[in-house]
Design a protein around this motif. Structure first.
Motif, short mmCIF file in Angstrom:
data_model
loop_
_atom_site.label_atom_id
_atom_site.label_comp_id
_atom_site.label_asym_id
_atom_site.label_seq_id
_atom_site.Cartn_x
_atom_site.Cartn_y
_atom_site.Cartn_z
N LEU A 133 16.58 -33.63 121.07
CA LEU A 133 15.37 -34.34 121.60
C LEU A 133 14.13 -33.31 121.87
CD1 LEU A 133 17.28 -35.95 124.71
CD2 LEU A 133 16.72 -37.04 122.81
N MET A 134 14.32 -32.34 121.83
CA MET A 134 13.06 -31.31 122.19
C MET A 134 13.41 -29.95 121.49
SD MET A 134 11.40 -32.47 125.60
CE MET A 134 12.65 -32.41 126.65
N PRO A 135 13.42 -29.76 120.27
CA PRO A 135 13.70 -28.62 119.81
C PRO A 135 13.28 -27.01 120.29
CG PRO A 135 13.37 -30.04 118.19
CD PRO A 135 12.77 -30.69 119.23
N MET A 136 12.00 -27.44 120.79
CA MET A 136 11.07 -26.26 121.30
C MET A 136 11.70 -25.82 122.51
SD MET A 136 8.99 -25.14 118.77
CE MET A 136 8.03 -24.13 119.79
N ILE A 137 11.85 -26.66 123.39
CA ILE A 137 12.26 -26.68 124.50
C ILE A 137 13.72 -26.20 124.78
CG2 ILE A 137 12.85 -27.69 126.97
CD1 ILE A 137 9.82 -27.45 126.15
N SER A 138 14.54 -26.54 123.78
CA SER A 138 15.89 -26.09 123.51
C SER A 138 15.83 -24.50 122.97
CB SER A 138 16.82 -26.91 122.32
OG SER A 138 17.76 -26.53 122.27
N THR A 139 14.75 -24.15 122.01
CA THR A 139 14.62 -22.78 121.86
C THR A 139 14.51 -22.01 123.07
OG1 THR A 139 14.07 -23.56 119.61
CG2 THR A 139 13.87 -21.16 120.23
N LEU A 140 13.76 -22.40 123.73
CA LEU A 140 13.38 -21.72 125.18
C LEU A 140 14.42 -21.44 126.01
CD1 LEU A 140 11.42 -20.27 126.82
CD2 LEU A 140 10.67 -22.63 127.64
N THR A 141 15.28 -22.36 126.15
CA THR A 141 16.43 -22.38 126.90
C THR A 141 17.40 -21.66 126.39
OG1 THR A 141 17.22 -24.47 126.04
CG2 THR A 141 15.95 -24.57 128.14
N MET A 142 17.47 -21.47 125.02
CA MET A 142 18.38 -20.62 124.30
C MET A 142 18.11 -19.23 124.76
SD MET A 142 19.68 -20.85 120.42
CE MET A 142 19.78 -22.71 120.47
N MET A 143 16.79 -18.86 124.48
CA MET A 143 16.37 -17.54 124.82
C MET A 143 16.64 -17.21 126.47
SD MET A 143 12.68 -17.49 123.22
CE MET A 143 12.43 -15.85 123.75
N ILE A 144 16.34 -17.91 127.12
CA ILE A 144 16.97 -17.85 128.63
C ILE A 144 18.34 -17.45 128.83
CG2 ILE A 144 16.92 -19.02 130.99
CD1 ILE A 144 14.31 -20.23 130.14
N LEU A 145 19.08 -18.40 127.99
CA LEU A 145 20.61 -18.30 128.16
C LEU A 145 21.04 -16.71 127.42
CD1 LEU A 145 23.56 -19.63 128.41
CD2 LEU A 145 23.25 -20.40 126.16
N PHE A 146 20.42 -16.44 126.48
CA PHE A 146 20.84 -15.25 125.94
C PHE A 146 20.34 -13.99 126.92
CE2 PHE A 146 19.10 -11.38 123.76
CZ PHE A 146 20.54 -10.87 123.11
N LEU A 147 19.17 -14.06 127.59
CA LEU A 147 18.96 -13.20 128.58
C LEU A 147 19.63 -13.24 129.70
CD1 LEU A 147 14.89 -13.37 128.59
CD2 LEU A 147 16.48 -11.54 127.70
N LEU A 148 20.43 -14.38 130.22
CA LEU A 148 21.22 -14.72 131.42
C LEU A 148 22.79 -13.91 131.07
CD1 LEU A 148 21.62 -15.71 134.30
CD2 LEU A 148 22.19 -17.78 132.97
N THR A 149 22.99 -13.98 129.70
CA THR A 149 24.04 -13.59 129.41
C THR A 149 24.15 -12.07 129.47
OG1 THR A 149 24.74 -15.31 127.86
CG2 THR A 149 25.82 -13.49 127.57
N LEU A 150 23.15 -11.38 129.07
CA LEU A 150 22.85 -9.90 129.30
C LEU A 150 22.83 -9.39 130.72
CD1 LEU A 150 20.16 -9.01 126.56
CD2 LEU A 150 22.75 -8.94 126.37
N LEU A 151 22.13 -10.47 131.53
CA LEU A 151 22.52 -9.95 133.13
C LEU A 151 24.01 -10.26 133.47
CD1 LEU A 151 20.91 -9.81 135.71
CD2 LEU A 151 20.40 -12.26 135.76
N GLU A 152 24.45 -11.33 133.29
CA GLU A 152 25.93 -11.40 133.39
C GLU A 152 26.55 -10.24 132.94
OE1 GLU A 152 27.51 -13.60 135.62
OE2 GLU A 152 25.58 -14.02 136.22
N MET A 153 26.69 -9.46 132.02
CA MET A 153 27.36 -8.60 131.31
C MET A 153 26.99 -7.39 132.54
SD MET A 153 26.66 -8.86 127.42
CE MET A 153 27.79 -7.11 127.11
N ALA A 154 25.68 -7.15 132.90
CA ALA A 154 25.42 -5.93 133.87
C ALA A 154 25.96 -6.34 135.25
CB ALA A 154 24.01 -5.98 134.02
N VAL A 155 26.01 -7.50 135.68
CA VAL A 155 26.36 -7.95 137.11
C VAL A 155 28.03 -7.86 136.99
CG1 VAL A 155 27.18 -10.05 138.31
CG2 VAL A 155 24.83 -9.70 137.33
N ALA A 156 28.83 -7.98 135.83
CA ALA A 156 30.03 -7.75 135.65
C ALA A 156 30.61 -6.47 135.91
CB ALA A 156 30.59 -8.45 134.33
N MET A 157 29.70 -5.46 135.20
CA MET A 157 29.91 -4.03 135.35
C MET A 157 29.59 -3.46 136.77
SD MET A 157 29.03 -2.59 131.83
CE MET A 157 27.44 -3.31 131.34
N ILE A 158 28.44 -3.98 137.45
CA ILE A 158 28.30 -3.44 138.64
C ILE A 158 28.85 -4.15 139.84
CG2 ILE A 158 26.15 -3.86 140.44
CD1 ILE A 158 24.27 -3.85 137.99
#
Length: 227
Positions: free
Chosen positions: A185-210
């Motif tokens: 539907l909205m490829p640009m918005i989807s790309t933005l949410t994909m970047m947010i998902l990538f950053l959230l995954t990195l955050l969750e890796m840090a949260v898992a160790m912390i």
């Protein structure tokens, strides 16, 4: 919709075998092979360096009697980190999102520290229930409050680990669903949410160790009070 969100906390199976068993087998690659050399490779050297610094930092404020717990707490730390990080892989299951497992780890270890304190130094262990200089009228109330706080400790350990990992996985599930729904539907918005998902995954890796470190750190603080 709510049921589909929480389906990720069910253990996926392949040909009747839980996939978490296959993912746990990958942790065997972390164990170095026995050789006659002092150092096998850089990865094993990094492992030894991390373990040495972890145990040194964790047990520096604890007296010599508590150093017997070093192997147990270091093994628990590696177990929790492995389980938390393996849950971020696709088609796997995070055992530490289950409150039963976390309480099964927290309650026996907390109880062991309390019983050890009551056996080795009963006066000091019971003295934690009543702060020094308490007025006579407040003694029953404070003893009751400190006793309740003592028994809440293992519950807080298990709930903290469960809640943090569950919330992170739900956020990843929601954002990934939004990414796939917005892609046609909205490829640009989807790309933005994909970047947010990538950053959230990195955050969750840090949260898992912390969170694994916090779990073991709080157990060491309970141990410090009873040795």
């Amino acid at each position: 919709m709510n049921l589909s969100l929480f389906d990720q906390f069910m253990s996926p199976t392949l040909l009747g075998m839980p996939l978490i068993i296959l993912s746990m087998m990958f942790t065997w690659f972390l164990f170095p092979n026995q050789t006659n050399q002092w150092l096998v490779n850089r990865f094993s050297s990094l492992q030894l360096w991390l373990l040495c610094n972890f145990t040194k930092q964790l047990f520096s404020p604890i007296n010599f009697n508590g150093h017997k717990w070093s192997l147990l707490l270091a093994s628990l730390m590696l177990f929790l980190i492995s389980m938390n990080l393996l849950g971020l892989l696709p088609y796997t299951f995070t055992p530490t999102t289950q409150l039963s497992l976390n309480l099964g780890l927290a309650i026996p270890l907390w109880l062991a520290t309390v019983l050890m304190g009551l056996r080795n130094q009963p006066t000091t262990a019971l003295g934690h229930l009543l702060p020094e200089g308490t007025p006579t009228l407040l003694i029953p109330i404070l003893v009751l409050i400190e006793t309740i706080s003592l028994f809440i400790r293992p519950l807080a350990l298990g709930v903290r680990l469960t809640a943090n990992l569950t919330a992170g996985h739900l956020l990843i599930q929601l954002i990934s669903t939004a990414t796939f729904m917005l892609l046609p539907l909205m490829p640009m918005i989807s790309t933005l949410t994909m970047m947010i998902l990538f950053l959230l995954t990195l955050l969750e890796m840090a949260v898992a160790m912390i969170q694994a470190y916090v779990f073991v750190l709080l157990l060491s603080l309970y141990l410090q009070e009873n040795v």
